[in-house]
Design an enzyme around this catalytic site. Structure first.
Site, PDB file in Angstrom:
ATOM      1  N   SER A  77       0.798  -1.236   0.000  1.00 21.06           N
ATOM      2  CA  SER A  77       0.000   0.000   0.000  1.00 21.06           C
ATOM      3  C   SER A  77       0.829   1.284   0.000  1.00 21.06           C
ATOM      4  O   SER A  77       0.269   2.366  -0.167  1.00 21.06           O
ATOM      5  CB  SER A  77      -0.937   0.017   1.201  1.00 21.06           C
ATOM      6  OG  SER A  77      -2.026  -0.829   0.944  1.00 21.06           O
ATOM      7  N   LYS A  80       0.355   3.396  -2.943  1.00 20.63           N
ATOM      8  CA  LYS A  80      -0.813   4.278  -3.095  1.00 20.63           C
ATOM      9  C   LYS A  80      -0.406   5.752  -3.069  1.00 20.63           C
ATOM     10  O   LYS A  80      -1.111   6.608  -3.598  1.00 20.63           O
ATOM     11  CB  LYS A  80      -1.833   3.987  -1.992  1.00 20.63           C
ATOM     12  CG  LYS A  80      -2.469   2.593  -2.116  1.00 20.63           C
ATOM     13  CD  LYS A  80      -3.273   2.233  -0.862  1.00 20.63           C
ATOM     14  CE  LYS A  80      -3.944   0.865  -1.000  1.00 20.63           C
ATOM     15  NZ  LYS A  80      -4.522   0.391   0.280  1.00 20.63           N
ATOM     16  N   TYR A 202      -3.906  -1.856 -10.199  1.00 18.97           N
ATOM     17  CA  TYR A 202      -3.795  -1.855  -8.728  1.00 18.97           C
ATOM     18  C   TYR A 202      -2.911  -3.003  -8.222  1.00 18.97           C
ATOM     19  O   TYR A 202      -2.037  -2.803  -7.379  1.00 18.97           O
ATOM     20  CB  TYR A 202      -5.203  -1.925  -8.108  1.00 18.97           C
ATOM     21  CG  TYR A 202      -5.165  -2.035  -6.610  1.00 18.97           C
ATOM     22  CD1 TYR A 202      -4.850  -0.925  -5.815  1.00 18.97           C
ATOM     23  CD2 TYR A 202      -5.413  -3.253  -5.972  1.00 18.97           C
ATOM     24  CE1 TYR A 202      -4.786  -1.037  -4.436  1.00 18.97           C
ATOM     25  CE2 TYR A 202      -5.348  -3.369  -4.599  1.00 18.97           C
ATOM     26  CZ  TYR A 202      -5.032  -2.260  -3.835  1.00 18.97           C
ATOM     27  OH  TYR A 202      -4.960  -2.375  -2.461  1.00 18.97           O
ATOM     28  N   TYR A 254      -4.580   3.751   8.091  1.00 22.07           N
ATOM     29  CA  TYR A 254      -5.923   3.150   8.225  1.00 22.07           C
ATOM     30  C   TYR A 254      -6.538   3.485   9.574  1.00 22.07           C
ATOM     31  O   TYR A 254      -6.497   4.628  10.012  1.00 22.07           O
ATOM     32  CB  TYR A 254      -5.857   1.627   7.994  1.00 22.07           C
ATOM     33  CG  TYR A 254      -5.014   1.288   6.802  1.00 22.07           C
ATOM     34  CD1 TYR A 254      -5.420   1.704   5.530  1.00 22.07           C
ATOM     35  CD2 TYR A 254      -3.814   0.612   6.918  1.00 22.07           C
ATOM     36  CE1 TYR A 254      -4.647   1.415   4.421  1.00 22.07           C
ATOM     37  CE2 TYR A 254      -3.038   0.326   5.811  1.00 22.07           C
ATOM     38  CZ  TYR A 254      -3.468   0.739   4.584  1.00 22.07           C
ATOM     39  OH  TYR A 254      -2.699   0.468   3.491  1.00 22.07           O
ATOM     40  N   VAL A 272       1.228  -3.763   3.788  1.00 28.00           N
ATOM     41  CA  VAL A 272       1.193  -5.072   4.461  1.00 28.00           C
ATOM     42  C   VAL A 272       2.440  -5.927   4.191  1.00 28.00           C
ATOM     43  O   VAL A 272       2.570  -7.011   4.740  1.00 28.00           O
ATOM     44  CB  VAL A 272      -0.085  -5.897   4.139  1.00 28.00           C
ATOM     45  CG1 VAL A 272      -1.316  -5.263   4.745  1.00 28.00           C
ATOM     46  CG2 VAL A 272      -0.252  -6.132   2.657  1.00 28.00           C
TER      47      VAL A 272
HETATM   48  N1  GLN Z   1      -2.263  -5.453  -1.964  1.00 22.93           N
HETATM   49  C1  GLN Z   1      -2.832  -5.299  -0.652  1.00 22.93           C
HETATM   50  C2  GLN Z   1      -4.327  -5.442  -0.729  1.00 22.93           C
HETATM   51  O1  GLN Z   1      -4.888  -4.989  -1.668  1.00 22.93           O
HETATM   52  C3  GLN Z   1      -2.445  -3.941  -0.107  1.00 22.93           C
HETATM   53  C4  GLN Z   1      -2.979  -3.731   1.290  1.00 22.93           C
HETATM   54  C5  GLN Z   1      -2.046  -2.960   2.197  1.00 22.93           C
HETATM   55  O2  GLN Z   1      -0.839  -2.895   2.026  1.00 22.93           O
HETATM   56  N2  GLN Z   1      -2.639  -2.423   3.242  1.00 22.93           N
HETATM   57  O3  GLN Z   1      -4.972  -6.003   0.117  1.00 22.93           O
END
Ligand code: GLN
Length: 318
Positions: A77, A80, A202, A254, A272
């Site tokens: 993430s 992003k 994505y 988050y 993650v």
């Molecule tokens: N690729 C992971 C997902 O879409 C990214 C989530 C994350 O890093 N919080 O669930």
């Protein structure tokens, strides 16, 4: 939680970052074993929980590294932030008609909020928000994946970064929840391109491998008000850079964003894969990697490392 009564507030010129890194790393190592490596994307579960890296890159051009700081890992993430910067630069304020700006207070892959809010994701850093951002990029690029790679190469100064196909396939095979988010938004008119194409962008962006050092270097542009420190090229306007940092502060972690602001006090972003990167405007970017996550999906040792960094240096944006 660490509370420092007397932080070291020496001038930054004299700050001994290498010594501070050693202290932080010792404390962070003691956290290993307390979290859990992400396994809902099977390719991520193969990473050793013992990995620990920290990197600091300063706007003066210095690098301070510890442990596995130069080993690439899945940025997940954290990507992003890169795609948001690209979309924001292209669309400007129009972007906010399709994605919100409020902290979600919900897990990063929550479906329930999206229905209440009629397919407009709370912010660009939850999965639904970044999926909308991927859709926006499809409106500007014939092949956004190449655009993303070029952007990341430019920001990090490393042109050898490529998508990890194994992680990308693993995301596709297990990304049912992300597909649900995308199809749901499509039904409400907030996804304009075919869902498969949007998810493909994505899943690729999440599957970028970068090291702590590369991430810290790439985030220097956000510490430098939108200007690439090496070339002087402006990537974001002054206002956009300020706003992007505000979104990192309020939404970068988050449903742990409030606690991160409280304990660390810096704009940043987690993934993650166990990576965390944060910036101190006008000064530096710091990235930490430790694959075990806490219950919010943020790196257990990484958060402690950043908390200790701001505590021991006395540096903060507040
Ligand atoms: N690729 C992971 C997902 O879409 C990214 C989530 C994350 O890093 N919080 O669930």
């Amino acid at each position: 939680m660490i509370d420092s009564a007397a932080p070291d507030t020496g001038t930054n010129d004299k700050m001994d970052y290498q010594r501070i890194l050693e202290d932080i790393a010792r404390a962070a190592q003691a956290e290993i074993g307390k979290g859990k490596v992400a396994d809902y994307i099977p390719a991520l579960a193969r990473v050793s929980p013992q990995k620990l890296g920290i990197a600091i890159e300063t706007l003066r051009g210095e690098s301070f590294l510890w442990g596995d700081a130069e080993e690439p890992f899945s940025i997940q993430s954290i990507s992003k932030v890169f795609t948001l910067a690209m979309a924001f630069a292209l669309e400007g304020e129009k972007l906010w008609q399709r994605v919100g700006l409020e902290p979600s207070g919900n897990p990063f892959n929550s479906l329930v909020q999206l229905e209440y809010e009629k397919g407009i994701p709370r912010n660009p850093f939850i999965n639904a928000g970044s999926i909308v951002v991927a859709d926006v990029l499809l409106g500007h690029y014939k092949d956004p994946k190449t655009g993303i790679l070029e952007f990341v190469h430019k920001l990090s100064g490393s042109s050898d970064i490529q998508f990890d196909k194994e992680v990308m396939r693993s995301e596709w095979e297990t990304g049912h929840r992300n597909a649900a988010l995308a199809y749901f938004m499509k039904s409400l008119g907030n996804i304009h391109h075919p869902v498969e194409d949007v998810l493909n962008v994505y899943f690729h962006q999440c599957a970028l491998p970068m090291s702590c050092r590369q991430l810290a270097k790439a985030f220097l542009v956000f510490a430098n008000h939108g200007i690439l420190p090496d070339t002087g090229e402006r990537i974001l306007t002054l206002s956009q850079a300020k706003r992007l940092n505000a979104i990192m502060l309020t939404c970068g972690f988050y449903d742990e964003a409030g606690e991160f602001a409280f304990r660390v006090g810096l704009p940043g972003k987690s993934g993650v894969g166990g990576g965390i990167v944060a910036i101190i405007p006008n000064e530096l970017a710091i990235a930490a990697w430790s694959p075990e996550l806490n219950e919010h999906g943020n790196s257990q040792a990484g958060i402690l490392a950043l908390e200790l960094f701001t505590t021991l240096t006395g540096m903060s944006i507040f």
